[in-house]
Write a protein that holds these residues in place. Structure first.
Motif, short mmCIF file in Angstrom:
data_model
loop_
_atom_site.label_atom_id
_atom_site.label_comp_id
_atom_site.label_asym_id
_atom_site.label_seq_id
_atom_site.Cartn_x
_atom_site.Cartn_y
_atom_site.Cartn_z
N ALA A 1 49.54 35.43 42.37
CA ALA A 1 49.90 36.32 43.55
C ALA A 1 48.84 36.66 44.20
CB ALA A 1 50.69 37.36 42.94
N GLY A 2 47.41 36.27 43.55
CA GLY A 2 46.18 36.70 44.48
C GLY A 2 45.98 38.26 44.10
N LYS A 3 46.64 38.87 43.23
CA LYS A 3 46.61 40.42 42.92
C LYS A 3 45.45 40.69 41.93
CE LYS A 3 51.17 41.48 44.25
NZ LYS A 3 50.62 42.46 45.36
N LEU A 4 45.16 39.60 41.08
CA LEU A 4 44.26 39.77 40.01
C LEU A 4 43.10 38.65 40.25
CD1 LEU A 4 46.03 39.85 36.53
CD2 LEU A 4 44.77 41.72 37.75
N LEU A 5 41.80 39.19 40.78
CA LEU A 5 40.62 38.35 40.96
C LEU A 5 39.79 38.29 39.71
CD1 LEU A 5 39.67 39.79 44.62
CD2 LEU A 5 41.44 38.11 43.89
#
Length: 382
Positions: A117-121
């Motif tokens: 989801a692109g919420k954890l980098l």
């Protein structure tokens, strides 16, 4: 020249990425350069498009398509628009493969939905102030204490370290006399763990939208449940992903060399010198013809290697050959193109100046050109 790397699904993906980059990246790129990074919201946009989860299994919110050619398209379309995507390629091409290969089921359930989801980098912390390419010389230590590791050390030149929620740290968990490569372990440090601090953001020559920082670990307690793979096996793990990491650099090098050529052809057609277009001079024609021939040669070599990588057949030596040739080609191409811009090529308002600055790192990171030559020489029995 005709290319045979992509199929219809890859080209549909290319159209999606091209439209997205034109709409969401190009208008904001100058601001990102000034800020020295892309915003977290950008990763969430990519996540909502499905770009970040292409290789992640469907049960965790991904597409389940572990096909490196989608990553190639992403880089090519960014270069075509004369931009880069910050730390996206590092997250997808360099770091995600470690999670895909070595995360256990519990770790996948914890981290994969956020990654897709692109919420954890993410970031990966290998390089230390005194080690450089010598991974066997890593001094950061992790001592087992019950169900945790106590982590101490420092890392530098860490791409994406400023915003990373998950940092894969390469640490020494044991020492074996006579075998410097043994005893290295991958530990996932999470944002907010006591003792984990981010140092200064490093001011670089190029790749301005890709943050690069120093990281420090002072008595950081990392749960054993955050270990990726087996204890002491990290050197082997790192070696397995190096061909793809080096291919990623080569893909960007060829795409950016082609972008430099295209923008220079447009420029010399419009620019007037001594009452004539710069394109009308024989020197201009010869220089750009030579650049075009070299770029096509690099593209052909690269495409063959991409297909071998997808098939799981690309050797470490061949990956080194591709990286060496493509990055050296990029350096020559961008330099010759900038020369044709004259003084304007040295001005930051022209993309060719950024392409020139960005190109310099490709012969250094993921293994210097000199290291590539050592690897190639070994494959020749030398």
């Amino acid at each position: 020249m005709r290319r045979d790397v992509s199929d219809g699904e890859h080209e549909d993906f290319r159209k999606l990425v091209r439209e997205f980059v034109a709409r969401e990246v190009v208008p904001r790129y100058a601001a990102w350069e000034r800020e020295g990074r892309v915003p977290r919201s950008f990763f969430e946009q990519l996540g909502s498009l499905g770009v970040l989860g292409m290789a992640i299994p469907e049960k965790y919110g991904g597409a389940g398509r572990e096909d490196y050619r989608y990553n190639v398209v992403l880089q090519e379309e960014a270069a075509r628009a004369l931009v880069t995507l910050g730390t996206v390629r590092t997250q997808l091409d360099v770091i995600l493969p470690y999670f895909l290969a070595y995360a256990d089921e519990a770790q996948r359930a914890r981290w994969f939905p956020g990654l897709a989801a692109g919420k954890l980098l993410t970031a990966i912390a290998m390089t230390e102030p005194g080690t450089g390419s010598d991974l066997a010389g890593i001094r950061t230590t992790a001592v087992r204490d019950g169900e945790t590791y106590v982590l101490n050390g420092a890392k530098t030149f860490i791409t994406g370290g400023l915003l990373a929620d998950l940092v894969i740290v390469v640490a020494r968990t044991s020492t074996e006399p006579g075998n410097r490569r043994a005893g290295l372990t991958l530990l996932v440090v999470e944002d907010g763990m006591p003792g984990f601090t981010r140092g200064r953001v490093l001011d670089k020559l190029g790749i301005k939208v890709q943050d690069t920082v120093e990281l420090a670990f002072d008595e950081v307690r990392v749960p054993v449940s955050n270990r990726l793979g087996e204890e002491g096996a990290a050197f082997h793990y790192l070696g397995r992903n190096l061909p793809q990491e080096r291919m990623t650099v080569a893909v960007g090098s060829v795409a950016q060399a082609r972008a430099a050529l295209d923008t220079t052809v447009d420029y010399v057609r419009e620019r007037q010198v001594f009452g004539k277009p710069v394109a009308s001079f024989q020197n201009t024609k010869f220089e750009l013809a030579a650049v075009s021939a070299e770029v096509e040669a690099a593209q052909a070599l690269l495409d063959r290697a991409v297909l071998e990588l997808v098939a799981g057949e690309l050797s470490g030596a061949d990956a080194a050959r591709v990286k060496l040739f493509c990055t050296e080609t990029q350096a020559r191409a961008v330099d010759r193109c900038l020369q044709l811009f004259g003084g304007y090529g040295y001005m930051a308002e022209y993309p060719i100046s950024r392409l020139y600055a960005d190109a310099r790192i490709t012969r250094i990171y993921a293994g210097t050109s000199e290291v590539m030559k050592v690897i190639i020489a070994k494959s020749l029995g030398l």
